[in-house]
Write a protein that holds these residues in place. Structure first.
Motif, mmCIF file in Angstrom:
data_model
loop_
_atom_site.group_PDB
_atom_site.id
_atom_site.type_symbol
_atom_site.label_atom_id
_atom_site.label_comp_id
_atom_site.label_asym_id
_atom_site.label_seq_id
_atom_site.Cartn_x
_atom_site.Cartn_y
_atom_site.Cartn_z
ATOM 1 N N LYS A 106 0.867 -0.897 0.166
ATOM 2 C CA LYS A 106 -0.054 0.515 -0.625
ATOM 3 C C LYS A 106 0.390 1.388 -0.304
ATOM 4 O O LYS A 106 2.202 1.507 0.869
ATOM 5 C CB LYS A 106 -1.107 0.083 0.962
ATOM 6 C CG LYS A 106 -1.627 -0.809 1.317
ATOM 7 C CD LYS A 106 -2.796 -1.431 2.844
ATOM 8 C CE LYS A 106 -3.370 -2.207 2.631
ATOM 9 N NZ LYS A 106 -4.083 -2.294 4.109
ATOM 10 N N PHE A 110 -2.706 6.260 0.490
ATOM 11 C CA PHE A 110 -3.428 5.758 1.382
ATOM 12 C C PHE A 110 -3.053 5.647 2.624
ATOM 13 O O PHE A 110 -4.126 5.838 3.092
ATOM 14 C CB PHE A 110 -2.958 4.020 1.043
ATOM 15 C CG PHE A 110 -4.479 2.849 1.809
ATOM 16 C CD1 PHE A 110 -5.419 2.917 1.062
ATOM 17 C CD2 PHE A 110 -3.536 2.847 2.959
ATOM 18 C CE1 PHE A 110 -6.541 2.059 1.482
ATOM 19 C CE2 PHE A 110 -4.715 1.710 3.609
ATOM 20 C CZ PHE A 110 -5.549 1.489 3.138
ATOM 21 N N TYR A 111 -1.779 5.203 3.442
ATOM 22 C CA TYR A 111 -2.208 5.834 4.697
ATOM 23 C C TYR A 111 -2.200 6.680 5.394
ATOM 24 O O TYR A 111 -2.193 7.698 6.172
ATOM 25 C CB TYR A 111 -0.630 5.575 5.265
ATOM 26 C CG TYR A 111 -0.237 4.069 5.379
ATOM 27 C CD1 TYR A 111 -1.012 2.765 6.140
ATOM 28 C CD2 TYR A 111 0.210 3.504 4.086
ATOM 29 C CE1 TYR A 111 -0.613 1.794 5.612
ATOM 30 C CE2 TYR A 111 0.825 2.074 3.646
ATOM 31 C CZ TYR A 111 0.167 1.194 5.124
ATOM 32 O OH TYR A 111 0.314 0.144 4.671
ATOM 33 N N ARG A 114 -5.845 7.395 5.441
ATOM 34 C CA ARG A 114 -7.229 7.131 5.753
ATOM 35 C C ARG A 114 -6.303 7.801 7.198
ATOM 36 O O ARG A 114 -7.474 7.732 7.483
ATOM 37 C CB ARG A 114 -5.947 5.323 6.306
ATOM 38 C CG ARG A 114 -6.876 4.633 7.559
ATOM 39 C CD ARG A 114 -6.286 3.300 7.455
ATOM 40 N NE ARG A 114 -4.768 3.142 7.574
ATOM 41 C CZ ARG A 114 -4.272 1.685 8.100
ATOM 42 N NH1 ARG A 114 -4.591 1.001 7.525
ATOM 43 N NH2 ARG A 114 -2.877 1.854 8.498
ATOM 44 N N VAL A 117 -8.803 10.139 6.953
ATOM 45 C CA VAL A 117 -10.374 9.263 6.885
ATOM 46 C C VAL A 117 -11.214 9.179 8.699
ATOM 47 O O VAL A 117 -11.728 9.103 9.079
ATOM 48 C CB VAL A 117 -10.717 8.518 6.260
ATOM 49 C CG1 VAL A 117 -11.806 7.885 6.354
ATOM 50 C CG2 VAL A 117 -10.829 9.003 4.941
ATOM 51 N N ALA A 118 -9.430 8.422 9.634
ATOM 52 C CA ALA A 118 -10.065 7.909 10.451
ATOM 53 C C ALA A 118 -10.131 9.883 11.765
ATOM 54 O O ALA A 118 -11.513 9.075 12.452
ATOM 55 C CB ALA A 118 -8.497 7.485 11.225
ATOM 56 N N LEU A 125 -13.909 5.151 8.476
ATOM 57 C CA LEU A 125 -12.464 4.302 7.810
ATOM 58 C C LEU A 125 -13.117 3.397 7.913
ATOM 59 O O LEU A 125 -12.482 2.830 6.624
ATOM 60 C CB LEU A 125 -11.855 4.372 9.443
ATOM 61 C CG LEU A 125 -10.588 3.826 9.251
ATOM 62 C CD1 LEU A 125 -9.372 4.425 8.799
ATOM 63 C CD2 LEU A 125 -10.328 3.898 10.709
ATOM 64 N N ARG A 126 -14.043 2.030 8.327
ATOM 65 C CA ARG A 126 -13.989 1.233 7.602
ATOM 66 C C ARG A 126 -14.806 0.867 6.198
ATOM 67 O O ARG A 126 -14.112 0.276 5.255
ATOM 68 C CB ARG A 126 -15.385 0.171 8.336
ATOM 69 C CG ARG A 126 -15.778 -0.962 7.622
ATOM 70 C CD ARG A 126 -16.950 -1.290 9.194
ATOM 71 N NE ARG A 126 -18.541 -0.693 8.585
ATOM 72 C CZ ARG A 126 -18.723 -0.625 7.538
ATOM 73 N NH1 ARG A 126 -18.515 -1.758 6.374
ATOM 74 N NH2 ARG A 126 -20.366 -0.132 7.043
ATOM 75 N N PHE A 128 -13.809 2.779 4.172
ATOM 76 C CA PHE A 128 -12.065 3.641 3.223
ATOM 77 C C PHE A 128 -11.108 2.182 3.518
ATOM 78 O O PHE A 128 -11.638 2.080 2.090
ATOM 79 C CB PHE A 128 -11.782 4.992 3.617
ATOM 80 C CG PHE A 128 -9.681 4.341 3.224
ATOM 81 C CD1 PHE A 128 -10.263 5.577 2.073
ATOM 82 C CD2 PHE A 128 -9.263 4.415 4.130
ATOM 83 C CE1 PHE A 128 -8.947 6.607 1.716
ATOM 84 C CE2 PHE A 128 -7.899 4.859 2.684
ATOM 85 C CZ PHE A 128 -7.819 5.750 2.442
ATOM 86 N N GLU A 129 -11.341 1.341 4.303
ATOM 87 C CA GLU A 129 -10.503 -0.034 4.336
ATOM 88 C C GLU A 129 -10.246 -0.900 3.055
ATOM 89 O O GLU A 129 -10.614 -1.640 2.399
ATOM 90 C CB GLU A 129 -9.858 -0.043 5.170
ATOM 91 C CG GLU A 129 -9.513 0.638 6.234
ATOM 92 C CD GLU A 129 -9.213 -0.311 7.759
ATOM 93 O OE1 GLU A 129 -10.351 -0.218 8.049
ATOM 94 O OE2 GLU A 129 -7.644 0.401 8.082
ATOM 95 N N TRP A 132 -10.164 -0.762 -0.628
ATOM 96 C CA TRP A 132 -9.119 -1.260 -1.370
ATOM 97 C C TRP A 132 -8.515 -2.133 -2.289
ATOM 98 O O TRP A 132 -7.966 -2.874 -2.628
ATOM 99 C CB TRP A 132 -8.010 -0.977 0.413
ATOM 100 C CG TRP A 132 -7.285 -1.660 -0.630
ATOM 101 C CD1 TRP A 132 -6.249 -2.921 -0.454
ATOM 102 C CD2 TRP A 132 -5.956 -1.206 -0.827
ATOM 103 N NE1 TRP A 132 -4.820 -2.901 -0.837
ATOM 104 C CE2 TRP A 132 -4.591 -1.091 -1.181
ATOM 105 C CE3 TRP A 132 -5.813 0.923 -1.823
ATOM 106 C CZ2 TRP A 132 -3.435 -0.749 -2.348
ATOM 107 C CZ3 TRP A 132 -4.488 1.249 -2.590
ATOM 108 C CH2 TRP A 132 -3.727 0.493 -2.805
#
Length: 204
Positions: A106, A110-111, A114, A117-118, A125-126, A128-129, A132
């Protein structure tokens, strides 16, 4: 113009005031001392932002790290032109980090996305993950990572050419235009890419 007004203090602190400090300090402290003086307005601006928002953003971290590199370069006998490259070297390191992250599972974007979003919601967050797993989403994130990696690396290369070929005063005037110009293009393309990713996630 109403949208640009909030940016004026930042532009003044990071563009106009450093040049004025350099011009004022040059006759008294020499070129190296004037360059160190030119870092004071961005440092003060970073401190004000930290007190206002209780956090240090990416730009502030770059400025603070640049000042530390400047002081280290002075202790090691760095030349004025080496000092001028301080922020660009950091940008180049970040650019290389973005590009190298494409080799892993990743990428960095992405991080970073994330983490943003978190802060908004656990549900976001859920989702978004979960996205992927979508091929289009992965491709979009990788393209954004490639964009920022190439853009930051290009900025470092352009500023290196400018440092080697321009007088210090002209560099201080023109280099922010290069940096802000490239940053504006990358932000615009990132915003466009974010809209496309959101459109892909919208129900038909």
């Amino acid at each position: 113009m109403s949208r640009l007004r909030p940016l004026l203090p930042e532009l003044i602190a990071n563009f106009l005031l450093p040049w004025l400090c350099y011009r004022w300090a040059l006759p008294q402290w020499g070129e190296v001392g004037a360059l160190i003086a030119s870092t004071m307005p961005p440092l003060l601006w970073s401190g004000i932002e930290l007190l206002r928002f209780r956090r240090v953003d990416a730009l502030s971290l770059l400025v603070l790290a640049g000042i530390l590199l400047s002081l280290l370069a002075m202790l090691l006998g760095g030349s004025p032109r080496v000092l001028l490259m301080r922020e660009s070297l950091l940008s180049g390191l970040f650019g290389v980090a973005f590009l190298l992250s494409l080799l892993g599972g990743k990428p960095l974007v992405f991080y970073l996305a994330r983490a943003t979003v978190a802060r908004e919601s656990d549900e976001g967050l859920r989702r978004f993950e979960q996205r992927w797993q979508e091929a289009g989403f992965r491709r979009g994130i990788r393209l954004m990572t490639l964009l920022w990696g190439c853009g930051l690396t290009l900025e470092t290369a352009l500023r290196a050419v400018m440092v080697s070929s321009m007088p210090v005063e002209r560099f201080l005037l023109l280099s922010p235009l290069v940096s802000y110009g490239l940053m504006g293009v990358m932000l615009l393309l990132t915003w466009r890419g974010r809209l496309l990713l959101r459109a892909q996630a919208a129900p038909a």
